[in-house]
Write a protein that holds these residues in place. Structure first.
Motif, mmCIF file in Angstrom:
data_model
loop_
_atom_site.group_PDB
_atom_site.id
_atom_site.type_symbol
_atom_site.label_atom_id
_atom_site.label_comp_id
_atom_site.label_asym_id
_atom_site.label_seq_id
_atom_site.Cartn_x
_atom_site.Cartn_y
_atom_site.Cartn_z
ATOM 1 N N ILE A 93 0.872 -1.175 0.000
ATOM 2 C CA ILE A 93 0.000 0.000 0.000
ATOM 3 C C ILE A 93 0.907 1.222 0.000
ATOM 4 C CG2 ILE A 93 -1.739 1.298 1.275
ATOM 5 C CD1 ILE A 93 -2.722 -1.376 2.419
ATOM 6 N N ASN A 94 0.719 2.101 -0.980
ATOM 7 C CA ASN A 94 1.597 3.260 -1.116
ATOM 8 C C ASN A 94 1.007 4.555 -0.560
ATOM 9 O OD1 ASN A 94 3.665 1.813 -2.438
ATOM 10 N ND2 ASN A 94 2.519 1.916 -4.345
ATOM 11 N N SER A 95 -0.264 4.572 -0.286
ATOM 12 C CA SER A 95 -0.930 5.783 0.189
ATOM 13 C C SER A 95 -1.237 5.667 1.679
ATOM 14 C CB SER A 95 -2.225 5.989 -0.600
ATOM 15 O OG SER A 95 -3.068 6.903 0.049
ATOM 16 N N LYS A 96 -0.799 6.679 2.449
ATOM 17 C CA LYS A 96 -1.102 6.676 3.883
ATOM 18 C C LYS A 96 -2.598 6.776 4.129
ATOM 19 C CE LYS A 96 3.277 8.694 5.307
ATOM 20 N NZ LYS A 96 3.943 9.886 5.841
ATOM 21 N N ALA A 97 -3.298 7.528 3.280
ATOM 22 C CA ALA A 97 -4.755 7.664 3.433
ATOM 23 C C ALA A 97 -5.445 6.317 3.227
ATOM 24 C CB ALA A 97 -5.294 8.700 2.453
ATOM 25 N N THR A 98 -5.029 5.577 2.211
ATOM 26 C CA THR A 98 -5.606 4.251 1.951
ATOM 27 C C THR A 98 -5.285 3.298 3.095
ATOM 28 O OG1 THR A 98 -5.448 4.580 -0.429
ATOM 29 C CG2 THR A 98 -5.627 2.301 0.343
ATOM 30 N N TYR A 99 -4.047 3.346 3.566
ATOM 31 C CA TYR A 99 -3.628 2.500 4.678
ATOM 32 C C TYR A 99 -4.508 2.741 5.901
ATOM 33 C CZ TYR A 99 -0.812 1.115 8.730
ATOM 34 O OH TYR A 99 -0.395 0.587 9.912
ATOM 35 N N HIS A 100 -4.669 3.990 6.287
ATOM 36 C CA HIS A 100 -5.454 4.314 7.479
ATOM 37 C C HIS A 100 -6.937 3.987 7.286
ATOM 38 C CE1 HIS A 100 -2.366 5.888 10.064
ATOM 39 N NE2 HIS A 100 -1.869 6.559 9.043
ATOM 40 N N LYS A 101 -7.467 4.231 6.089
ATOM 41 C CA LYS A 101 -8.869 3.919 5.816
ATOM 42 C C LYS A 101 -9.110 2.414 5.950
ATOM 43 C CE LYS A 101 -11.064 3.096 1.976
ATOM 44 N NZ LYS A 101 -11.217 2.934 0.624
ATOM 45 N N CYS A 102 -8.246 1.609 5.344
ATOM 46 C CA CYS A 102 -8.413 0.150 5.402
ATOM 47 C C CYS A 102 -8.205 -0.375 6.822
ATOM 48 C CB CYS A 102 -7.449 -0.529 4.434
ATOM 49 S SG CYS A 102 -7.859 -0.256 2.704
ATOM 50 N N LEU A 103 -7.243 0.179 7.540
ATOM 51 C CA LEU A 103 -6.997 -0.236 8.920
ATOM 52 C C LEU A 103 -8.219 0.044 9.789
ATOM 53 C CD1 LEU A 103 -4.624 -1.485 10.469
ATOM 54 C CD2 LEU A 103 -3.904 0.817 11.038
ATOM 55 N N LYS A 104 -8.797 1.222 9.631
ATOM 56 C CA LYS A 104 -9.992 1.577 10.402
ATOM 57 C C LYS A 104 -11.184 0.713 9.998
ATOM 58 C CE LYS A 104 -8.514 6.243 11.412
ATOM 59 N NZ LYS A 104 -8.679 7.671 11.169
ATOM 60 N N ASN A 105 -11.305 0.385 8.700
ATOM 61 C CA ASN A 105 -12.382 -0.509 8.258
ATOM 62 C C ASN A 105 -12.248 -1.885 8.893
ATOM 63 O OD1 ASN A 105 -12.391 0.756 4.852
ATOM 64 N ND2 ASN A 105 -13.651 1.408 6.570
ATOM 65 N N LEU A 106 -11.029 -2.437 8.892
ATOM 66 C CA LEU A 106 -10.812 -3.751 9.505
ATOM 67 C C LEU A 106 -11.146 -3.721 10.991
ATOM 68 C CD1 LEU A 106 -7.474 -4.839 7.770
ATOM 69 C CD2 LEU A 106 -9.741 -5.850 7.432
ATOM 70 N N HIS A 107 -10.838 -2.615 11.639
ATOM 71 C CA HIS A 107 -11.160 -2.448 13.057
ATOM 72 C C HIS A 107 -12.679 -2.383 13.256
ATOM 73 C CE1 HIS A 107 -10.919 -0.920 17.193
ATOM 74 N NE2 HIS A 107 -11.821 -0.024 16.824
ATOM 75 N N THR A 108 -13.336 -1.519 12.500
ATOM 76 C CA THR A 108 -14.784 -1.318 12.637
ATOM 77 C C THR A 108 -15.568 -2.591 12.339
ATOM 78 O OG1 THR A 108 -14.523 0.995 12.007
ATOM 79 C CG2 THR A 108 -16.732 0.078 11.818
ATOM 80 N N LEU A 109 -15.091 -3.373 11.366
ATOM 81 C CA LEU A 109 -15.799 -4.590 10.972
ATOM 82 C C LEU A 109 -15.468 -5.788 11.856
ATOM 83 C CD1 LEU A 109 -15.465 -4.128 7.122
ATOM 84 C CD2 LEU A 109 -17.568 -3.923 8.480
ATOM 85 N N GLY A 110 -14.580 -5.619 12.830
ATOM 86 C CA GLY A 110 -14.309 -6.676 13.800
ATOM 87 C C GLY A 110 -13.263 -7.688 13.387
ATOM 88 N N TYR A 111 -12.417 -7.354 12.424
ATOM 89 C CA TYR A 111 -11.347 -8.266 12.029
ATOM 90 C C TYR A 111 -10.120 -8.096 12.921
ATOM 91 C CZ TYR A 111 -13.994 -9.432 7.873
ATOM 92 O OH TYR A 111 -14.965 -9.884 7.027
ATOM 93 N N ILE A 112 -9.920 -6.869 13.422
ATOM 94 C CA ILE A 112 -8.794 -6.557 14.305
ATOM 95 C C ILE A 112 -9.264 -5.537 15.335
ATOM 96 C CG2 ILE A 112 -7.021 -6.954 12.535
ATOM 97 C CD1 ILE A 112 -6.815 -3.856 12.292
ATOM 98 N N ASP A 113 -8.441 -5.362 16.377
ATOM 99 C CA ASP A 113 -8.636 -4.253 17.311
ATOM 100 C C ASP A 113 -7.402 -3.372 17.166
ATOM 101 O OD1 ASP A 113 -9.347 -2.505 19.315
ATOM 102 O OD2 ASP A 113 -8.870 -3.881 20.945
ATOM 103 N N TYR A 114 -7.584 -2.196 16.603
ATOM 104 C CA TYR A 114 -6.485 -1.282 16.310
ATOM 105 C C TYR A 114 -6.450 -0.174 17.352
ATOM 106 C CZ TYR A 114 -4.020 2.499 13.858
ATOM 107 O OH TYR A 114 -3.178 3.528 13.525
ATOM 108 N N GLN A 115 -5.286 -0.006 17.988
ATOM 109 C CA GLN A 115 -5.080 1.039 18.988
ATOM 110 C C GLN A 115 -3.906 1.912 18.544
ATOM 111 O OE1 GLN A 115 -7.206 1.385 21.495
ATOM 112 N NE2 GLN A 115 -8.269 -0.418 20.723
ATOM 113 N N PRO A 116 -4.203 3.052 17.889
ATOM 114 C CA PRO A 116 -3.109 3.923 17.427
ATOM 115 C C PRO A 116 -2.349 4.539 18.591
ATOM 116 C CG PRO A 116 -5.238 4.987 17.085
ATOM 117 C CD PRO A 116 -5.523 3.606 17.594
ATOM 118 N N SER A 117 -1.051 4.798 18.393
ATOM 119 C CA SER A 117 -0.249 5.374 19.483
ATOM 120 C C SER A 117 -0.111 6.891 19.355
ATOM 121 C CB SER A 117 1.144 4.745 19.505
ATOM 122 O OG SER A 117 1.906 5.207 18.415
ATOM 123 N N TYR A 118 -0.169 7.429 18.153
ATOM 124 C CA TYR A 118 0.029 8.860 17.889
ATOM 125 C C TYR A 118 1.413 9.339 18.304
ATOM 126 C CZ TYR A 118 -5.030 8.580 17.447
ATOM 127 O OH TYR A 118 -6.299 8.211 17.088
#
Length: 112
Positions: free
Chosen positions: A57-82
């Motif tokens: 994945i070359n786009s940070k926007a695409t990366y974050h969108k897909c990561l949040k989708n996987l989290h929202t749909l229950g495939y993973i639990d994503y906890q960003p550190s910032y």
């Protein structure tokens, strides 16, 4: 952790989910690889740059969108550190237990 059963369970869930695209799948497989490298410990610490490189994945926007989708749909639990010096945490859910036995019909048994 039986990773073959886990990935089979993931793909069975994927078949029922029309919201995910190949980018989501690529990201999930990259996250799974991080989990595997960490001997299936939860949570797993991830590096955005490394996960993006592995998932192609070359786009940070695409990366974050897909990561949040996987989290929202229950495939993973994503906890960003910032925090740029500390990786984010991902908890991978076990899909190995979601497998259901498939019974063969008489027609299918005849072809065995």
């Amino acid at each position: 952790m039986n990773y073959i059963k886990h990935l089979t369970g993931f793909y069975e869930n994927l078949l029922l989910d029309n919201t995910l695209n190949p980018t989501h799948i690529s990201l999930y497989i990259a996250l799974f690889q991080f989990w595997n490298f960490n001997r299936f410990r939860n949570p797993t610490i991830i590096s955005r740059d490394e996960v993006m490189r592995i998932s192609k994945i070359n786009s940070k926007a695409t990366y974050h969108k897909c990561l949040k989708n996987l989290h929202t749909l229950g495939y993973i639990d994503y906890q960003p550190s910032y925090n740029p010096f500390k990786g984010s945490q991902v908890i991978m859910f076990d899909f190995a237990g979601t497998l259901k036995p498939v019974s063969l019909s008489k027609k299918d048994k005849g072809s065995l």
